[in-house]
Design an enzyme around this catalytic site. Sequence first.
Site, PDB file in Angstrom:
ATOM      1  N   ASP A   1       0.768  -1.245   0.000  1.00 21.90           N
ATOM      2  CA  ASP A   1       0.000   0.000   0.000  1.00 21.90           C
ATOM      3  C   ASP A   1       0.802   1.300   0.000  1.00 21.90           C
TER       4      ASP A   1
ATOM      5  N   CYS B   1     -17.620  -8.546 -14.466  1.00 21.22           N
ATOM      6  CA  CYS B   1     -18.653  -7.631 -13.948  1.00 21.22           C
ATOM      7  C   CYS B   1     -19.917  -7.700 -14.820  1.00 21.22           C
TER       8      CYS B   1
ATOM      9  N   CYS C   1     -23.643  -5.759 -14.549  1.00 21.91           N
ATOM     10  CA  CYS C   1     -23.898  -5.330 -13.162  1.00 21.91           C
ATOM     11  C   CYS C   1     -23.324  -3.937 -12.929  1.00 21.91           C
TER      12      CYS C   1
ATOM     13  N   CYS D   1     -22.286  -1.531  -7.643  1.00 17.56           N
ATOM     14  CA  CYS D   1     -21.343  -0.710  -6.865  1.00 17.56           C
ATOM     15  C   CYS D   1     -21.415   0.758  -7.271  1.00 17.56           C
TER      16      CYS D   1
ATOM     17  N   CYS E   1     -23.154   3.965  -4.371  1.00 19.43           N
ATOM     18  CA  CYS E   1     -22.249   4.964  -3.766  1.00 19.43           C
ATOM     19  C   CYS E   1     -23.032   6.192  -3.286  1.00 19.43           C
TER      20      CYS E   1
ATOM     21  N   CYS F   1     -15.110  10.372  -2.597  1.00 15.13           N
ATOM     22  CA  CYS F   1     -15.252   9.086  -1.893  1.00 15.13           C
ATOM     23  C   CYS F   1     -15.180   9.312  -0.380  1.00 15.13           C
TER      24      CYS F   1
ATOM     25  N   CYS G   1     -15.397   3.632   4.116  1.00 13.58           N
ATOM     26  CA  CYS G   1     -16.731   3.257   3.624  1.00 13.58           C
ATOM     27  C   CYS G   1     -16.587   1.924   2.904  1.00 13.58           C
TER      28      CYS G   1
ATOM     29  N   CYS H   1     -19.551   0.096  -1.692  1.00 16.41           N
ATOM     30  CA  CYS H   1     -19.373  -0.447  -3.048  1.00 16.41           C
ATOM     31  C   CYS H   1     -18.773  -1.851  -3.017  1.00 16.41           C
TER      32      CYS H   1
ATOM     33  N   CYS I   1     -21.225  -5.953  -3.818  1.00 12.63           N
ATOM     34  CA  CYS I   1     -20.752  -6.748  -4.968  1.00 12.63           C
ATOM     35  C   CYS I   1     -21.282  -8.184  -4.915  1.00 12.63           C
TER      36      CYS I   1
HETATM   37  C1  B12 Z   1      -5.091   6.073  -3.357  1.00 10.52           C
HETATM   38  C2  B12 Z   1      -5.852   4.917  -2.752  1.00 10.52           C
HETATM   39  C3  B12 Z   1      -7.168   5.144  -2.336  1.00 10.52           C
HETATM   40  C4  B12 Z   1      -7.920   6.433  -2.666  1.00 10.52           C
HETATM   41  C5  B12 Z   1      -8.320   6.393  -4.155  1.00 10.52           C
HETATM   42  C6  B12 Z   1      -9.056   5.085  -4.526  1.00 10.52           C
HETATM   43  C7  B12 Z   1      -8.701   4.522  -5.880  1.00 10.52           C
HETATM   44  N1  B12 Z   1      -9.603   3.683  -6.347  1.00 10.52           N
HETATM   45  O1  B12 Z   1      -7.660   4.798  -6.450  1.00 10.52           O
HETATM   46  C8  B12 Z   1      -9.094   6.382  -1.639  1.00 10.52           C
HETATM   47  C9  B12 Z   1      -8.669   7.115  -0.373  1.00 10.52           C
HETATM   48  C10 B12 Z   1     -10.423   6.962  -2.120  1.00 10.52           C
HETATM   49  C11 B12 Z   1      -9.144   4.888  -1.346  1.00 10.52           C
HETATM   50  C12 B12 Z   1     -10.286   4.261  -0.874  1.00 10.52           C
HETATM   51  C13 B12 Z   1     -10.365   2.910  -0.610  1.00 10.52           C
HETATM   52  N2  B12 Z   1      -9.355   2.034  -0.613  1.00 10.52           N
HETATM   53 CO1  B12 Z   1      -7.582   2.474  -1.254  1.00 10.52          CO
HETATM   54  N3  B12 Z   1      -5.862   2.678  -2.005  1.00 10.52           N
HETATM   55  C14 B12 Z   1      -5.250   3.645  -2.624  1.00 10.52           C
HETATM   56  C15 B12 Z   1      -3.838   3.228  -3.099  1.00 10.52           C
HETATM   57  C16 B12 Z   1      -2.810   3.784  -2.085  1.00 10.52           C
HETATM   58  C17 B12 Z   1      -3.445   3.670  -4.518  1.00 10.52           C
HETATM   59  C18 B12 Z   1      -4.521   3.355  -5.582  1.00 10.52           C
HETATM   60  C19 B12 Z   1      -4.187   3.996  -6.911  1.00 10.52           C
HETATM   61  O2  B12 Z   1      -3.099   3.809  -7.439  1.00 10.52           O
HETATM   62  N4  B12 Z   1      -5.121   4.789  -7.442  1.00 10.52           N
HETATM   63  C20 B12 Z   1      -4.927   5.487  -8.701  1.00 10.52           C
HETATM   64  C21 B12 Z   1      -5.919   5.003  -9.714  1.00 10.52           C
HETATM   65  C22 B12 Z   1      -5.736   5.755 -11.047  1.00 10.52           C
HETATM   66  O3  B12 Z   1      -5.601   3.640  -9.940  1.00 10.52           O
HETATM   67  P1  B12 Z   1      -6.705   2.527 -10.123  1.00 10.52           P
HETATM   68  O4  B12 Z   1      -7.769   2.676  -9.118  1.00 10.52           O
HETATM   69  O5  B12 Z   1      -5.992   1.212 -10.228  1.00 10.52           O
HETATM   70  O6  B12 Z   1      -7.269   3.001 -11.525  1.00 10.52           O
HETATM   71  C23 B12 Z   1      -7.497   2.127 -12.518  1.00 10.52           C
HETATM   72  C24 B12 Z   1      -8.876   2.235 -13.129  1.00 10.52           C
HETATM   73  O7  B12 Z   1      -9.309   3.566 -13.077  1.00 10.52           O
HETATM   74  C25 B12 Z   1      -8.581   1.680 -14.473  1.00 10.52           C
HETATM   75  N5  B12 Z   1      -9.328   2.262 -15.574  1.00 10.52           N
HETATM   76  C26 B12 Z   1      -9.437   3.525 -15.953  1.00 10.52           C
HETATM   77  N6  B12 Z   1     -10.209   3.601 -17.028  1.00 10.52           N
HETATM   78  C27 B12 Z   1     -10.583   2.352 -17.340  1.00 10.52           C
HETATM   79  C28 B12 Z   1     -11.385   1.875 -18.338  1.00 10.52           C
HETATM   80  C29 B12 Z   1     -11.599   0.492 -18.433  1.00 10.52           C
HETATM   81  C30 B12 Z   1     -12.466  -0.022 -19.494  1.00 10.52           C
HETATM   82  C31 B12 Z   1     -10.987  -0.383 -17.482  1.00 10.52           C
HETATM   83  C32 B12 Z   1     -11.186  -1.863 -17.536  1.00 10.52           C
HETATM   84  C33 B12 Z   1     -10.189   0.141 -16.438  1.00 10.52           C
HETATM   85  C34 B12 Z   1      -9.998   1.499 -16.414  1.00 10.52           C
HETATM   86  O8  B12 Z   1      -7.197   1.847 -14.778  1.00 10.52           O
HETATM   87  C35 B12 Z   1      -6.553   2.438 -13.675  1.00 10.52           C
HETATM   88  C36 B12 Z   1      -5.175   1.825 -13.543  1.00 10.52           C
HETATM   89  O9  B12 Z   1      -5.268   0.443 -13.268  1.00 10.52           O
HETATM   90  C37 B12 Z   1      -3.958   1.659  -3.033  1.00 10.52           C
HETATM   91  C38 B12 Z   1      -2.669   0.917  -2.650  1.00 10.52           C
HETATM   92  C39 B12 Z   1      -1.736   0.833  -3.829  1.00 10.52           C
HETATM   93  N7  B12 Z   1      -0.507   1.241  -3.630  1.00 10.52           N
HETATM   94  O10 B12 Z   1      -2.130   0.427  -4.912  1.00 10.52           O
HETATM   95  C40 B12 Z   1      -5.064   1.438  -1.975  1.00 10.52           C
HETATM   96  C41 B12 Z   1      -6.089   0.307  -2.234  1.00 10.52           C
HETATM   97  C42 B12 Z   1      -6.542   0.427  -3.645  1.00 10.52           C
HETATM   98  N8  B12 Z   1      -7.193   0.639  -1.341  1.00 10.52           N
HETATM   99  C43 B12 Z   1      -7.777  -0.382  -0.866  1.00 10.52           C
HETATM  100  C44 B12 Z   1      -8.967  -0.328  -0.088  1.00 10.52           C
HETATM  101  C45 B12 Z   1      -9.347  -1.591   0.669  1.00 10.52           C
HETATM  102  C46 B12 Z   1      -9.739   0.841  -0.059  1.00 10.52           C
HETATM  103  C47 B12 Z   1     -11.154   1.019   0.536  1.00 10.52           C
HETATM  104  C48 B12 Z   1     -12.058  -0.175   0.397  1.00 10.52           C
HETATM  105  C49 B12 Z   1     -10.985   1.392   2.034  1.00 10.52           C
HETATM  106  C50 B12 Z   1     -12.277   1.677   2.771  1.00 10.52           C
HETATM  107  N9  B12 Z   1     -13.005   0.676   3.207  1.00 10.52           N
HETATM  108  O11 B12 Z   1     -12.606   2.804   2.998  1.00 10.52           O
HETATM  109  C51 B12 Z   1     -11.679   2.240  -0.267  1.00 10.52           C
HETATM  110  C52 B12 Z   1     -12.383   1.804  -1.561  1.00 10.52           C
HETATM  111  C53 B12 Z   1     -12.861   2.932  -2.426  1.00 10.52           C
HETATM  112  C54 B12 Z   1     -12.834   2.586  -3.906  1.00 10.52           C
HETATM  113  N10 B12 Z   1     -13.978   2.291  -4.489  1.00 10.52           N
HETATM  114  O12 B12 Z   1     -11.756   2.559  -4.508  1.00 10.52           O
HETATM  115  C55 B12 Z   1      -7.112  -1.685  -1.298  1.00 10.52           C
HETATM  116  C56 B12 Z   1      -7.964  -2.361  -2.365  1.00 10.52           C
HETATM  117  C57 B12 Z   1      -7.829  -3.872  -2.384  1.00 10.52           C
HETATM  118  C58 B12 Z   1      -8.506  -4.445  -3.589  1.00 10.52           C
HETATM  119  N11 B12 Z   1      -9.115  -5.604  -3.414  1.00 10.52           N
HETATM  120  O13 B12 Z   1      -8.479  -3.879  -4.665  1.00 10.52           O
HETATM  121  C59 B12 Z   1      -5.713  -1.178  -1.817  1.00 10.52           C
HETATM  122  C60 B12 Z   1      -5.115  -1.944  -2.984  1.00 10.52           C
HETATM  123  C61 B12 Z   1      -4.764  -1.238  -0.603  1.00 10.52           C
HETATM  124  C62 B12 Z   1      -4.263  -2.657  -0.315  1.00 10.52           C
HETATM  125  N12 B12 Z   1      -2.954  -2.824  -0.324  1.00 10.52           N
HETATM  126  O14 B12 Z   1      -4.980  -3.572  -0.112  1.00 10.52           O
HETATM  127  N13 B12 Z   1      -7.983   4.283  -1.647  1.00 10.52           N
HETATM  128  S1  SF4 Z   2     -16.120   3.476  -0.649  1.00  4.64           S
HETATM  129 FE1  SF4 Z   2     -18.237   4.364  -0.393  1.00  4.64          FE
HETATM  130  S2  SF4 Z   2     -18.043   6.549  -1.000  1.00  4.64           S
HETATM  131 FE2  SF4 Z   2     -16.155   5.486  -1.729  1.00  4.64          FE
HETATM  132  S3  SF4 Z   2     -16.621   4.908  -3.832  1.00  4.64           S
HETATM  133 FE3  SF4 Z   2     -17.224   3.119  -2.570  1.00  4.64          FE
HETATM  134  S4  SF4 Z   2     -19.437   3.460  -2.072  1.00  4.64           S
HETATM  135 FE4  SF4 Z   2     -18.613   5.447  -2.843  1.00  4.64          FE
END
Ligand code: B12
Ligand code: SF4
Length: 386
Positions: free
Chosen positions: A146, A200, A203, A206, A210, A226, A253, A256, A260
């Site tokens: 992370d 997915c 569906c 998620c 939100c 978020c 939170c 989402c 699932c």
């Molecule tokens: C920053 C971060 C957050 C931020 C931003 C969330 C996000 N989704 O990026 C915030 C604070 C909101 C957050 C929240 C949460 N997080 Co967080 N977070 C991170 C962190 C540190 C970096 C993620 C990242 O690089 N984000 C940048 C975006 C651009 O990357 P991405 O989400 O992979 O984006 C992809 C998609 O957008 C996709 N995409 C874009 N366009 C398209 C189009 C198509 C067609 C497709 C297929 C894909 C696609 O491509 C991108 C690159 O892969 C990681 C740890 C890590 N180092 O990876 C943990 C991590 C993602 N978090 C985690 C968790 C558990 C959570 C929460 C559930 C915590 C909670 N209960 O509150 C929530 C979930 C919210 C959510 N729906 O994401 C876990 C997720 C585990 C898993 N099974 O995936 C991680 C991996 C930590 C861990 N080591 O376990 N988090």
């Molecule tokens: S963690 Fe909660 S607020 Fe964040 S994207 Fe998922 S449903 Fe929305």
Amino acid sequence: MPEPKTEDIKERKRRDNLTAFLKRESAALGFDLCRVTRPDSIPDAKQRLGQFIDAGRHGTMEWMAETRERRGDPRTLWSDVRSVAVFGLNYGPDEDPRGILGKKDRAAISVYARNRDYHDVMKGRLKEIATRFAAKAGADVKVFVDTAPVMEKPLAAAAGLGWQGKHTNLVSREHGSWLFLGSMFTTADLNIDGSETDHCGSCRACLDVCPTAAFPAPYQIDARRCISYLTIEHKGPIDPEFRPLIGNRIYGCDDCLAVCPWNKFANEASEMKLKAREDLKEPSIAFLLTLDDPTFRTFFSGSPVKRIGRDRFIRNALIAAGNSGERSLIERCRALAADASPVVRGMAVWALSRLMEAGEFEAFAAQRENESDEEVLNEWRLAGVS
Ligand code: B12
Ligand code: SF4
């Protein structure tokens, strides 16, 4: 067809042995999944990360922008890396965590934060695996959970632990949406596992569940909306637009993830799964509002919640109080309106403006102490008091 050279056969055997060793060690230490991918397996990630940052969707998480080059490509982070092993740890709850959302006097702490900090737990186990692996392979290793600039979700998807769902998190056929991720980079060559395809389908549960509409499109998140970002990462007052939508979620939170449908197929987690602390399952808002700095630190000792500090935590609990409709919380909120922390004072004003009758709030406002903090004054103005 030419016969494979003895050298090639030897190399293949060595790779098979090392990969099998790694997976055995991973299972022995309680990980539910361990699969391997190549460092060049996420070619789209860098550009998508770039789009996310350029659109400002990372909010105040400036560390994301600062590390974007290294984060977007494992080879930029470590040029010698040849294989990336990704580990998954199931943390699925025993009950649907959304059950607590209807209990207005209770506060919801997201599932991942109801026990010890998973970073510490996973890192400890990964270091053990890495030490044994490095000794056996004679290779260099680095482990990440992370906090390092590693895109764990796309790497996990490339390694086939699951696929990135429309909520952007990794979904697994065996564990649903409840997996923590970690990784081990190594200079050793290992056998590569295939990726998983997206299941997915049509569906969109998620996306629709939100509370704050944080998904501008499927597979994309705007972190600024978020609740996880707002309650954990964001400092200072939370935008009034979001406060009523936050409900009683005071730390993260799960909506989402919990909605699932793949969670239904989740296997039993390993016996080493973190179990929720009883007192963190449904703590009362009234109790949480009594925490001062020392009692906050003691109560959340070893928990990730401690990371946000007492003032930000009380800010969140006051939002839950303001949304509760519980008049019994008024006295506690009144006391917090005189707190030393401006963010606490400001959110106490907001909570009281919602819990008190109009006349009662006016009388309270008339007795207020002199306030010089601009953000707290702004809360009074928002509540209709100039
Ligand atoms: C920053 C971060 C957050 C931020 C931003 C969330 C996000 N989704 O990026 C915030 C604070 C909101 C957050 C929240 C949460 N997080 Co967080 N977070 C991170 C962190 C540190 C970096 C993620 C990242 O690089 N984000 C940048 C975006 C651009 O990357 P991405 O989400 O992979 O984006 C992809 C998609 O957008 C996709 N995409 C874009 N366009 C398209 C189009 C198509 C067609 C497709 C297929 C894909 C696609 O491509 C991108 C690159 O892969 C990681 C740890 C890590 N180092 O990876 C943990 C991590 C993602 N978090 C985690 C968790 C558990 C959570 C929460 C559930 C915590 C909670 N209960 O509150 C929530 C979930 C919210 C959510 N729906 O994401 C876990 C997720 C585990 C898993 N099974 O995936 C991680 C991996 C930590 C861990 N080591 O376990 N988090
Ligand atoms: S963690 Fe909660 S607020 Fe964040 S994207 Fe998922 S449903 Fe929305």
